[in-house]
Design a protein around this motif. Structure first.
Motif, PDB file in Angstrom:
ATOM      1  N   LEU A  79      -3.364   1.067   5.883  1.00  0.00           N
ATOM      2  CA  LEU A  79      -3.870  -0.186   6.567  1.00  0.00           C
ATOM      3  C   LEU A  79      -3.755  -1.043   5.582  1.00  0.00           C
ATOM      4  O   LEU A  79      -3.756  -2.602   5.677  1.00  0.00           O
ATOM      5  N   ASP A  80      -4.017  -0.621   3.832  1.00  0.00           N
ATOM      6  CA  ASP A  80      -3.697  -2.195   2.930  1.00  0.00           C
ATOM      7  C   ASP A  80      -2.654  -2.322   2.586  1.00  0.00           C
ATOM      8  O   ASP A  80      -2.422  -2.523   1.158  1.00  0.00           O
ATOM      9  N   ASP A  81      -1.204  -1.216   2.993  1.00  0.00           N
ATOM     10  CA  ASP A  81      -0.376  -1.500   2.453  1.00  0.00           C
ATOM     11  C   ASP A  81       0.111  -0.511   1.010  1.00  0.00           C
ATOM     12  O   ASP A  81       0.399  -0.744   0.131  1.00  0.00           O
ATOM     13  N   GLN A  82      -0.703   0.718   0.628  1.00  0.00           N
ATOM     14  CA  GLN A  82      -1.195   1.506  -0.280  1.00  0.00           C
ATOM     15  C   GLN A  82      -1.069   0.584  -0.988  1.00  0.00           C
ATOM     16  O   GLN A  82      -1.584   0.926  -2.044  1.00  0.00           O
ATOM     17  N   CYS A  83      -2.192  -0.593  -1.199  1.00  0.00           N
ATOM     18  CA  CYS A  83      -2.093  -1.540  -2.241  1.00  0.00           C
ATOM     19  C   CYS A  83      -3.459  -1.403  -2.886  1.00  0.00           C
ATOM     20  O   CYS A  83      -2.961  -1.101  -4.364  1.00  0.00           O
TER      21      CYS A  83
END
Length: 76
Positions: free
Chosen positions: A53-57
């Motif tokens: 969901l958060d580009d794996q941030c």
């Protein structure tokens, strides 16, 4: 919560549950949304996760996911 696996679907806890769970302001926009576990790793003695969901941030732990969501395991 049982140990999550890569590929499992999870739901981020609701905004009203956020305060005691260590969210930072940038993470609050994901509350109530579903995500897929992309990575899992040990972080300071606890299991943590990266999600799609958060580009794996961000680093997520199991307390940040709803407990009653049934994971869609690839092998079931």
């Amino acid at each position: 919560m049982n140990s999550l696996k890569i590929g499992d679907r999870v739901k981020i806890i609701s905004l009203r549950e956020v305060l005691p769970n260590g969210f930072i302001n940038f993470m609050k926009k994901y509350c109530g949304k579903e995500a897929t576990i992309k990575q899992k790793f040990d972080f300071n003695g606890g299991m943590c996760y990266k999600i799609d969901l958060d580009d794996q941030c961000f680093i997520w732990d199991s307390n940040m996911f709803e407990r009653d969501v049934k994971n869609l395991l690839r092998n079931e």
